[in-house]
Design a protein around this motif. Sequence first.
Motif, PDB file in Angstrom:
ATOM      1  N   PHE A 182       0.867  -1.178   0.069  1.00  0.00           N
ATOM      2  CA  PHE A 182       0.136   0.109  -0.068  1.00  0.00           C
ATOM      3  C   PHE A 182       0.843   1.369   0.011  1.00  0.00           C
ATOM      4  O   PHE A 182       0.479   2.241  -0.621  1.00  0.00           O
ATOM      5  CB  PHE A 182      -0.917  -0.052   1.107  1.00  0.00           C
ATOM      6  N   ALA A 183       2.198   1.171   0.584  1.00  0.00           N
ATOM      7  CA  ALA A 183       3.067   2.370   0.621  1.00  0.00           C
ATOM      8  C   ALA A 183       3.302   2.630  -0.883  1.00  0.00           C
ATOM      9  O   ALA A 183       3.561   3.961  -1.153  1.00  0.00           O
ATOM     10  CB  ALA A 183       4.081   2.226   1.481  1.00  0.00           C
ATOM     11  N   TRP A 184       3.918   1.450  -1.646  1.00  0.00           N
ATOM     12  CA  TRP A 184       4.477   1.789  -2.731  1.00  0.00           C
ATOM     13  C   TRP A 184       3.455   1.706  -4.051  1.00  0.00           C
ATOM     14  O   TRP A 184       3.698   1.635  -5.180  1.00  0.00           O
ATOM     15  CB  TRP A 184       5.751   0.987  -3.189  1.00  0.00           C
ATOM     16  N   SER A 185       2.205   1.462  -3.872  1.00  0.00           N
ATOM     17  CA  SER A 185       1.305   1.425  -4.962  1.00  0.00           C
ATOM     18  C   SER A 185       0.317   2.763  -5.029  1.00  0.00           C
ATOM     19  O   SER A 185      -0.651   2.591  -5.884  1.00  0.00           O
ATOM     20  CB  SER A 185       0.413   0.005  -4.773  1.00  0.00           C
ATOM     21  N   GLY A 186       0.695   3.590  -4.459  1.00  0.00           N
ATOM     22  CA  GLY A 186      -0.161   4.830  -4.374  1.00  0.00           C
ATOM     23  C   GLY A 186      -1.480   4.891  -3.483  1.00  0.00           C
ATOM     24  O   GLY A 186      -2.282   5.652  -3.733  1.00  0.00           O
ATOM     25  N   GLN A 187      -1.436   3.917  -2.367  1.00  0.00           N
ATOM     26  CA  GLN A 187      -2.428   3.659  -1.598  1.00  0.00           C
ATOM     27  C   GLN A 187      -2.085   4.019  -0.271  1.00  0.00           C
ATOM     28  O   GLN A 187      -2.774   3.146   0.724  1.00  0.00           O
ATOM     29  CB  GLN A 187      -3.128   2.491  -1.694  1.00  0.00           C
ATOM     30  N   GLY A 188      -1.155   4.871   0.076  1.00  0.00           N
ATOM     31  CA  GLY A 188      -0.717   4.974   1.387  1.00  0.00           C
ATOM     32  C   GLY A 188      -2.104   5.403   2.433  1.00  0.00           C
ATOM     33  O   GLY A 188      -1.715   5.011   3.676  1.00  0.00           O
ATOM     34  N   GLU A 189      -2.942   5.965   2.017  1.00  0.00           N
ATOM     35  CA  GLU A 189      -3.954   6.176   2.879  1.00  0.00           C
ATOM     36  C   GLU A 189      -4.413   4.947   3.720  1.00  0.00           C
ATOM     37  O   GLU A 189      -5.188   5.096   4.653  1.00  0.00           O
ATOM     38  CB  GLU A 189      -5.167   6.867   2.088  1.00  0.00           C
ATOM     39  N   LYS A 190      -4.229   3.776   3.022  1.00  0.00           N
ATOM     40  CA  LYS A 190      -4.920   2.626   3.480  1.00  0.00           C
ATOM     41  C   LYS A 190      -3.841   2.192   4.857  1.00  0.00           C
ATOM     42  O   LYS A 190      -4.172   1.362   5.538  1.00  0.00           O
ATOM     43  CB  LYS A 190      -4.694   1.602   2.677  1.00  0.00           C
ATOM     44  N   ILE A 191      -2.777   2.695   4.783  1.00  0.00           N
ATOM     45  CA  ILE A 191      -1.689   1.977   5.867  1.00  0.00           C
ATOM     46  C   ILE A 191      -2.347   2.265   7.409  1.00  0.00           C
ATOM     47  O   ILE A 191      -2.081   1.769   8.163  1.00  0.00           O
ATOM     48  CB  ILE A 191      -0.416   2.711   5.827  1.00  0.00           C
ATOM     49  N   PRO A 192      -2.815   3.716   7.855  1.00  0.00           N
ATOM     50  CA  PRO A 192      -3.407   3.866   8.920  1.00  0.00           C
ATOM     51  C   PRO A 192      -4.714   2.971   9.347  1.00  0.00           C
ATOM     52  O   PRO A 192      -4.713   2.415  10.538  1.00  0.00           O
ATOM     53  CB  PRO A 192      -3.840   5.421   8.945  1.00  0.00           C
ATOM     54  N   LEU A 193      -5.210   2.434   8.250  1.00  0.00           N
ATOM     55  CA  LEU A 193      -6.363   1.557   8.581  1.00  0.00           C
ATOM     56  C   LEU A 193      -5.633   0.299   8.982  1.00  0.00           C
ATOM     57  O   LEU A 193      -6.341  -0.419   9.903  1.00  0.00           O
ATOM     58  CB  LEU A 193      -7.181   1.397   7.319  1.00  0.00           C
ATOM     59  N   LEU A 194      -4.678  -0.384   8.222  1.00  0.00           N
ATOM     60  CA  LEU A 194      -3.953  -1.529   8.656  1.00  0.00           C
ATOM     61  C   LEU A 194      -3.507  -1.291  10.108  1.00  0.00           C
ATOM     62  O   LEU A 194      -3.607  -2.208  10.992  1.00  0.00           O
ATOM     63  CB  LEU A 194      -2.864  -1.755   7.472  1.00  0.00           C
ATOM     64  N   ILE A 195      -2.861  -0.161  10.383  1.00  0.00           N
ATOM     65  CA  ILE A 195      -2.199  -0.098  11.878  1.00  0.00           C
ATOM     66  C   ILE A 195      -3.531  -0.123  12.789  1.00  0.00           C
ATOM     67  O   ILE A 195      -3.328  -0.932  13.860  1.00  0.00           O
ATOM     68  CB  ILE A 195      -1.874   1.234  11.820  1.00  0.00           C
TER      69      ILE A 195
END
Length: 475
Positions: A182-195
């Motif tokens: 998600f960091a390197w596919s242009g979907q960084g906004e998903k990372i806080p949801l994973l956290i």
Amino acid sequence: MKLINSFATELPWACEPVAPQPLANARLLHLNRPLLGELGLGEVSDEQWLACCGQARPLPGMQPVAQVYAGHQFGGYSPRLGDGRALLLAEQQAPDGQRWDLHLKGAGKTPFSRFGDGRAVLRSSIREYLASEALHALGIPTTRALVLVGSDEPVYRETVETGATVLRTAPSHLRFGQFEYFAWSGQGEKIPLLIDYLLRHHFPELESGAELFAEVVRRTARLIAKWQAVGFTHGVMNTDNMSILGLTLDYGPYGFIDGYEADFVCNHTDSGGRYALSQQPAVGYWNLQKLAQALADHVDGEALAAALGQYEHQLMLHYSELMRARLGLETWEDEDPALFRQMFQQLAADKIDYHLFLRRLALVEASGPWPASLLTLLPDATPWQGWLDAYRARLAREGSEDATRKARMDAVNPKYVLRNALAQGVIEAAERGDMAPFERLYAALQHPYDEQPEFEELATPHPDWYLGEALSCSS
């Protein structure tokens, strides 16, 4: 049975719904009944497990999905990997409230199979089943094995083999590679949801992504310290095979060392030795750096750096504790690292069986002759005399009592280890339709520190032709 599907329902963008594919003439080969009972799955019948794991008929309430992730493989970034031959069928909520993934490996093609067939072979499935349970019995964090299914399904690897599945379990199969994807596919906004998902379901005692990363660093360091102490080489420490929970994940061409070799490589495709035994601590740090980079836009950089700065200390502290225990030492002396180093150097020079040496070292007494069973491991005892004298003197300085120390050492130095030669013998018998050797080895590995005289032949050195055997990733 209490099945839930929190990953599929809360993180639908991190997976794809996929139906498993049946195996031809599937048959149930093994059930881990004690663990099924612990998870609250003991009432599921053998017929239901066969249907679920071999005949593409999931249990009611299961919503199978394939998880997407990326990863650094042998140092190079692969942007889209994912569960190419595995499905998260559901999560079981155990009687104690703990959630456990039910993850079926070998279930057929998924959107992430790339050019693969989505299958696992009997050979690799037996190896994973045995290894996960062996490491658990050794006290090493790992995924666990629940169900083993074989079949007549032809699967093409180096030769034509038969397909199989393993139903494995862990509190979560989330890995470093999910964050990288998600960091390197242009979907960084998903990372806080994973956290947030991890904090709510797996780390409720933590409050932030910074605390989460620090805990991942600690768990990874302690896991690799345990691998090093027990002589276990993972073989494919790509970031997509690194567990966020600090578990041993994805058993491929793993290997326990036989004759001691610091640079032992168990994967024949690892021609550069990137994942050699001696390199695992450094690779663990490198992989954590990649995870930190994926988190960098969402977690304070100073906190990430501070956590990474604790990795070596955590690993060396735990490794030192483990090795002192393996040598029967209860106190610390500044000269201990030199004592360890000299032992390893001589073990490597003589290619001494690592496991049997430490097990028989417990027989050393405060005075008198050296144990005959220990001496039989040494091609020439003369080079060892200085080290043995130093070891005996070290024991004397802390007032070690022979019988008490032997009991402590026997409790941490396994007599029964899943050597590749043992696994290979079991596989060859299973391919002929004989599961009795599997059952026998499986039983011995449940109690690796006990004497178990009925399994004595499983604790002997293995023939020279198998020492250092390397395996392929398709294993």
